[in-house]
Design an enzyme around this catalytic site. Structure first.
Site, PDB file in Angstrom:
ATOM      1  N   GLU A  83      32.982  41.635  26.705  1.00  0.00           N
ATOM      2  CA  GLU A  83      31.534  41.584  26.520  1.00  0.00           C
ATOM      3  C   GLU A  83      31.085  42.060  25.140  1.00  0.00           C
ATOM      4  OE1 GLU A  83      29.155  40.335  28.358  1.00  0.00           O
ATOM      5  OE2 GLU A  83      30.540  39.673  29.911  1.00  0.00           O
ATOM      6  N   GLU A 114      53.491  47.150  36.495  1.00  0.00           N
ATOM      7  CA  GLU A 114      52.950  48.454  36.098  1.00  0.00           C
ATOM      8  C   GLU A 114      54.002  49.550  36.056  1.00  0.00           C
ATOM      9  OE1 GLU A 114      51.328  50.680  39.992  1.00  0.00           O
ATOM     10  OE2 GLU A 114      50.214  48.853  39.516  1.00  0.00           O
TER      11      GLU A 114
END
Length: 303
Positions: A83, A114
């Site tokens: 954004e 992960e």
């Protein structure tokens, strides 16, 4: 057994009968728990402030900000980073996310990605990290190897490191110059840290990016004067911002915006300072992008 001791893995007493509740009862429990998130975030604001001050200095001096995470934590980083270009007209590399499993893991979980600290170090190294950059490792549990590996590498080369977790005395905090441990308590659905933990982390990431961009001069009053007017909605927002700040009508805002290649800042300075586009650009450059200072400088051009 280590996981079982974490606050984020504890059972929430308020939701022990979750499977026997009505829809409205479930909603009320979730809502009451969500109300605790903002209070938890408030307790760590001094640490968030500390992180932002370092991030601001880094970005002001051509450094970059990296969010690193796996699963939900990585996705939150992607949402916040993506954004920044449309909202603040930043370059695509100023704020980035390094996610376990690569970009495809945003849409489809990559199980096991992960668990490798070495992969986290490898992936952040691949970004040609320098000591001018800042790395924020995000993990609700505070023990996910991937962001820990990234922080360990980053710290080793002198980059500033920040950890963002939801447990006290998190393991990842050992690798951070600034540790943010926002403890929101057990989740309504045990261990589902996409809920309160993720909400807290999103709030903090919003604070980090927005406050940093304000400090970098990308906001005038509370208006996004560096908005990238790349579609109809954003073009309309750009015109409204110009009208709000300068008091001109729609047509003049539209005409001036056209002269600036749809850049809001020079349009504002042109109108408020009574100068040409070239003079407005000069004022903005000399004011390091701060509109308020650029307006004052432009007015002085005419004195």
């Amino acid at each position: 057994m280590e996981l079982a001791k974490l606050t984020t893995e504890q059972r929430n007493k308020a939701s022990m009968k979750l499977d026997q509740m009505s829809t409205m009862e479930i909603l009320n429990v979730i809502n009451k728990e969500d109300k605790k998130v903002a209070a938890a975030v408030e307790t760590v604001l001094p640490k968030v402030n500390e992180a932002i001050e370092h991030i601001y200095e880094a970005l002001k001096n051509d450094g970059r900000l990296f969010y690193v995470g796996a699963g939900t934590s990585g996705r939150l980083g992607v949402v916040d980073a993506s954004e920044c270009p449309p909202t603040f007209m930043t370059s695509n590399d100023m704020v980035q996310t390094v996610m376990a499993g690569g970009n495809g893991a945003f849409f489809n979980a990559v199980e096991g990605s992960e668990d490798e600290a070495a992969q986290g170090a490898h992936d952040i190294k691949a970004k040609h990290l320098t000591n001018k950059d800042v790395v924020v490792g995000i993990t609700a549990s505070g023990r996910t190897p991937y962001p820990i590996g990234a922080l360990e590498y980053a710290r080793g080369i002198g980059a500033y490191t920040v950890s963002l977790s939801c447990n006290e005395d998190s393991f990842i905090s050992q690798f951070a110059d600034t540790e943010i441990e926002v403890v929101v308590g057990p989740e309504v659905l045990t261990g589902s840290t996409r809920m309160k933990a993720a909400t807290a982390h999103k709030m903090i990431l919003n604070m980090i990016s927005t406050t940093t961009m304000v400090k970098l001069g990308k906001v005038y009053e509370n208006l996004m004067v560096d908005v990238h007017a790349s579609n109809y909605k954003l073009m309309q927002r750009a015109r409204r911002i110009i009208m709000e700040i300068t008091g001109v009508d729609y047509d003049e805002a539209d005409q001036t915006l056209a002269l600036t290649n749809n850049q809001v800042k020079p349009a504002i300075v042109m109108i408020k300072g009574g100068v040409t586009y070239q003079k407005a650009e000069e004022a903005i450059k000399r004011s390091n992008g701060y509109v308020r200072d650029a307006i004052a400088l432009a007015i002085n051009f005419n004195v």
